[in-house]
Design a protein around this motif. Sequence first.
Motif, PDB file in Angstrom:
ATOM      1  N   PHE A 367       0.848  -1.183   0.000  1.00 47.24           N
ATOM      2  CA  PHE A 367       0.000   0.000   0.000  1.00 47.24           C
ATOM      3  C   PHE A 367       0.890   1.241   0.000  1.00 47.24           C
ATOM      4  O   PHE A 367       1.882   1.311   0.735  1.00 47.24           O
ATOM      5  CB  PHE A 367      -0.911   0.008   1.229  1.00 47.24           C
ATOM      6  CG  PHE A 367      -1.861   1.173   1.263  1.00 47.24           C
ATOM      7  CD1 PHE A 367      -3.062   1.139   0.561  1.00 47.24           C
ATOM      8  CD2 PHE A 367      -1.556   2.313   1.995  1.00 47.24           C
ATOM      9  CE1 PHE A 367      -3.921   2.206   0.576  1.00 47.24           C
ATOM     10  CE2 PHE A 367      -2.419   3.382   2.024  1.00 47.24           C
ATOM     11  CZ  PHE A 367      -3.605   3.335   1.310  1.00 47.24           C
ATOM     12  N   LEU A 368       0.539   2.224  -0.833  1.00 53.28           N
ATOM     13  CA  LEU A 368       1.297   3.462  -0.966  1.00 53.28           C
ATOM     14  C   LEU A 368       0.567   4.579  -0.233  1.00 53.28           C
ATOM     15  O   LEU A 368      -0.605   4.853  -0.527  1.00 53.28           O
ATOM     16  CB  LEU A 368       1.472   3.836  -2.443  1.00 53.28           C
ATOM     17  CG  LEU A 368       1.993   2.734  -3.373  1.00 53.28           C
ATOM     18  CD1 LEU A 368       2.063   3.242  -4.792  1.00 53.28           C
ATOM     19  CD2 LEU A 368       3.358   2.240  -2.914  1.00 53.28           C
ATOM     20  N   SER A 369       1.253   5.197   0.708  1.00 49.15           N
ATOM     21  CA  SER A 369       0.660   6.325   1.416  1.00 49.15           C
ATOM     22  C   SER A 369       0.571   7.537   0.499  1.00 49.15           C
ATOM     23  O   SER A 369       1.206   7.602  -0.556  1.00 49.15           O
ATOM     24  CB  SER A 369       1.472   6.653   2.672  1.00 49.15           C
ATOM     25  OG  SER A 369       1.486   5.551   3.555  1.00 49.15           O
ATOM     26  N   VAL A 389      -1.060  -3.768  -5.698  1.00 52.74           N
ATOM     27  CA  VAL A 389      -0.595  -2.447  -5.264  1.00 52.74           C
ATOM     28  C   VAL A 389      -1.816  -1.569  -5.023  1.00 52.74           C
ATOM     29  O   VAL A 389      -2.658  -1.417  -5.910  1.00 52.74           O
ATOM     30  CB  VAL A 389       0.346  -1.797  -6.300  1.00 52.74           C
ATOM     31  CG1 VAL A 389       0.835  -0.446  -5.787  1.00 52.74           C
ATOM     32  CG2 VAL A 389       1.516  -2.710  -6.607  1.00 52.74           C
ATOM     33  N   GLY A 390      -1.916  -1.005  -3.849  1.00 50.70           N
ATOM     34  CA  GLY A 390      -3.002  -0.096  -3.508  1.00 50.70           C
ATOM     35  C   GLY A 390      -2.450   1.249  -3.099  1.00 50.70           C
ATOM     36  O   GLY A 390      -1.274   1.400  -2.774  1.00 50.70           O
ATOM     37  N   TYR A 401      -5.790  -1.561  -5.747  1.00 48.12           N
ATOM     38  CA  TYR A 401      -6.129  -2.956  -5.396  1.00 48.12           C
ATOM     39  C   TYR A 401      -6.814  -3.042  -4.042  1.00 48.12           C
ATOM     40  O   TYR A 401      -7.688  -3.873  -3.837  1.00 48.12           O
ATOM     41  CB  TYR A 401      -4.857  -3.805  -5.408  1.00 48.12           C
ATOM     42  CG  TYR A 401      -5.085  -5.246  -5.004  1.00 48.12           C
ATOM     43  CD1 TYR A 401      -5.651  -6.147  -5.885  1.00 48.12           C
ATOM     44  CD2 TYR A 401      -4.747  -5.689  -3.728  1.00 48.12           C
ATOM     45  CE1 TYR A 401      -5.869  -7.460  -5.519  1.00 48.12           C
ATOM     46  CE2 TYR A 401      -4.956  -7.000  -3.350  1.00 48.12           C
ATOM     47  CZ  TYR A 401      -5.523  -7.880  -4.253  1.00 48.12           C
ATOM     48  OH  TYR A 401      -5.754  -9.180  -3.884  1.00 48.12           O
ATOM     49  N   CYS A 402      -6.410  -2.200  -3.085  1.00 50.58           N
ATOM     50  CA  CYS A 402      -6.953  -2.300  -1.740  1.00 50.58           C
ATOM     51  C   CYS A 402      -6.888  -0.936  -1.073  1.00 50.58           C
ATOM     52  O   CYS A 402      -6.248  -0.007  -1.568  1.00 50.58           O
ATOM     53  CB  CYS A 402      -6.177  -3.338  -0.915  1.00 50.58           C
ATOM     54  SG  CYS A 402      -4.407  -3.018  -0.858  1.00 50.58           S
ATOM     55  N   SER A 403      -7.539  -0.824   0.063  1.00 48.66           N
ATOM     56  CA  SER A 403      -7.521   0.392   0.859  1.00 48.66           C
ATOM     57  C   SER A 403      -6.539   0.224   2.007  1.00 48.66           C
ATOM     58  O   SER A 403      -5.975  -0.857   2.230  1.00 48.66           O
ATOM     59  CB  SER A 403      -8.922   0.700   1.397  1.00 48.66           C
ATOM     60  OG  SER A 403      -9.371  -0.361   2.223  1.00 48.66           O
ATOM     61  N   GLU A 404      -6.345   1.279   2.799  1.00 44.17           N
ATOM     62  CA  GLU A 404      -5.330   1.248   3.854  1.00 44.17           C
ATOM     63  C   GLU A 404      -5.718   0.312   4.993  1.00 44.17           C
ATOM     64  O   GLU A 404      -4.851  -0.228   5.672  1.00 44.17           O
ATOM     65  CB  GLU A 404      -5.108   2.661   4.395  1.00 44.17           C
ATOM     66  CG  GLU A 404      -3.951   2.767   5.370  1.00 44.17           C
ATOM     67  CD  GLU A 404      -3.665   4.187   5.770  1.00 44.17           C
ATOM     68  OE1 GLU A 404      -2.715   4.405   6.550  1.00 44.17           O
ATOM     69  OE2 GLU A 404      -4.396   5.093   5.300  1.00 44.17           O
ATOM     70  N   ASP A 405      -7.010   0.106   5.209  1.00 43.98           N
ATOM     71  CA  ASP A 405      -7.468  -0.763   6.302  1.00 43.98           C
ATOM     72  C   ASP A 405      -7.574  -2.227   5.903  1.00 43.98           C
ATOM     73  O   ASP A 405      -8.046  -3.041   6.703  1.00 43.98           O
ATOM     74  CB  ASP A 405      -8.830  -0.275   6.809  1.00 43.98           C
ATOM     75  CG  ASP A 405      -8.744   1.121   7.409  1.00 43.98           C
ATOM     76  OD1 ASP A 405      -7.665   1.454   7.930  1.00 43.98           O
ATOM     77  OD2 ASP A 405      -9.740   1.862   7.337  1.00 43.98           O
ATOM     78  N   ASP A 406      -7.151  -2.557   4.688  1.00 41.41           N
ATOM     79  CA  ASP A 406      -7.253  -3.944   4.239  1.00 41.41           C
ATOM     80  C   ASP A 406      -6.274  -4.814   5.022  1.00 41.41           C
ATOM     81  O   ASP A 406      -5.101  -4.469   5.210  1.00 41.41           O
ATOM     82  CB  ASP A 406      -6.961  -4.025   2.737  1.00 41.41           C
ATOM     83  CG  ASP A 406      -7.493  -5.310   2.123  1.00 41.41           C
ATOM     84  OD1 ASP A 406      -7.458  -6.354   2.824  1.00 41.41           O
ATOM     85  OD2 ASP A 406      -7.949  -5.286   0.975  1.00 41.41           O
TER      86      ASP A 406
END
Length: 706
Positions: A367-369, A389-390, A401-406
């Motif tokens: 995950f990329l901030s 990659v989210g 692909y996903c969120s930070e809470d995934d």
Amino acid sequence: MGRIKKKGTSGATKNYITRSQAVRKLQISLPDFRRLCIFKGIYPREPRSKKRVSTSSTPSTTFYYTKDIQYLLHEPLLNKFRDQKALAKKISKALGRNEVSDAARFEKNLTPKLRLDHIIKERYPTFVDALRDLDDALSMLFLFANLPSTENVPPKIIAKCQRLTMEFEHYLIRTNSLRKSFLSIKGIYYQATIQGQDILWLVPYRFVQRTGGDVDFRIMATFVEFYTTLLSFVNFRLYTSIGLVYPPRFDAKSEEQGAELAAIQLEVQSGNADADMQDVTATQTNEKAQTEADRLLSLPDAEPSEEPQTNGDAAAEPVDGETETQDTSTTLDQFASLDPKADTLLQPSLTADASTASKLFESFTIFLSRETPRHPLEFILKAFGCKRVGWDTSLGEPGAYCSEDDKRITHQIVDRPDIPLPSPPLTDGEADMEDGEGGAVVRKSNERVPGRTYIQPQWVWDSINAGQLQRADLYAPGATLPPHLSPWVKAKRGEYDPTVPLAEQETAAEVEAAEAEEDEVDEEDADDALAEASEGEEIDGVRGDEEARALEDELEDEDGGMDVELAGSEDEEEDKPTDAAAGAADDDGDFGGFSDNEADADVDAATRAARDHQAELEAEATGKGVAAGKAGDKKKAAREVSQAKRTRAEREELEDVERRKMMMPRRKRKMYEKMVYSNARKDEEAEVLRAKKRKIEKGGGKKSKA
């Protein structure tokens, strides 16, 4: 008598032509001449002597080969330039007659279109030639893809550059052709290997670009026009070679929403539906070859066999019960140097770059901030095998692909100070208050998620340059990062190498100089300590005398200024001794007051203790100084002996070199002296860098000890 030759018809003058002569010969304007030369790859030439080449009294500054200008006479683009000039005259006449509609119609319908396909085929007869000349093209197109739209740079050119560069990046992701990358002050360098050719280009950072007035955008626009045509040809060849449809489908709506790479959707050609199966088969073959190579490297060294080895063409006889198979692995030769003082030979690598690149981040969900550069990280991660990659919604919603809470996220890339650990678990009452409707506890912002690795962006670049994953704790948020070194700079023998420990690259002279400097520093520290000790003892002595005087004054004040006899009379009244004893005491005259004797004894004891303590400190300091001085003298003597031996050996070597130089010819001797001078300059620079590193290491060691 021979015939007199006319000036300018033979020799060097005939081989060169000035720019003004070339423009008159081609009968085009100077801007069109520049465009034509850029398209055809013709550049000015510098003759050996401008005076001999020039036909006028003043030497010209710009020359071209006459054959190159003669070659331009048959270029089809000359007719297009002349058509453009005729159209410009028609439009100017229409505007002069105030016929604006006619002028707009002429510009829309009669504007000739320039096609550079034939020039691409002429300049690059093979596809490998086009790949070799792709470095400048990619750097220029990536630059224009990041420029803001202005009067000199229309939006159509920017959109075209963005589309072509993203198509090229998709090919690198699909084939795992990216090899190295480096973060520099100019931008991000990338290197890819396509069909055995190394391609290196530069991508600027995505900052607000301010174009200056000293940039000639007409020249740059001409290069962009040529490079876009070149990259279109290259992308078409690359996509069709792996069985993909070109041009790929481009979703403009997703691009507006920030999809970027996800806006391009790849499609497999209908005639080559098994292209993916071929890629999978090739990948499996590379994996088998890599596994076999690793197995061979892990085996113990076998003793050399007495029987001769068979060639690769001859097949070995199969053993009973085994089937005859073809060995697809390749064992590369290892080269060993016979001279131990010679340079280390580069050994061939057994690693399969494509398979290594496709597996480096394959098992991660990253995950990329929002503070991290999304596009370069997404491109690099996907090019090295990461399929998941989210990123934050502020960077663009489509394609994430996903969120930070995934909970599937294994690594999160951040570029901020240290992130605090999660708060301790709540009690039952607090949990009921904090729980939402679904019963899940709301996580606070800027707080770590347990089980997730937090790293800084440099970890990605250092991992791909090293070919293996680096330690994540060295790249934690808020940590001091390791030095980011260029993967293309390899230190030679004798040069400073920041990746090698200092003890392995220091010379004997540098080690002795460092030891001498340390001894001098230690002696200075010892002298300073001794001076401080002596000063402290003097101060203690003075303080002891002052305390003694103060004690005397206090005793006098307690007595109230009365004589000793009064004190004795008080004692006599209290004790009431006998007359005989009193008479004996008076006759002797020794008893003069008991309180004064006690005060004097106390003062003498304090002074004596202070003096004894001072004497002990002086003896102790003097003894240590003598021991340190003896040890230092021994070290100096040993160092002088070793230095004398080394100086003698160096002197003999210099004498030998001088004798050899005397036997050299003058030309070779000068060349050797230049080589020695350049090597000495490099050694001085390396020595300075090693001295800086030595100071840094000593400073770090002192801080850690403190």
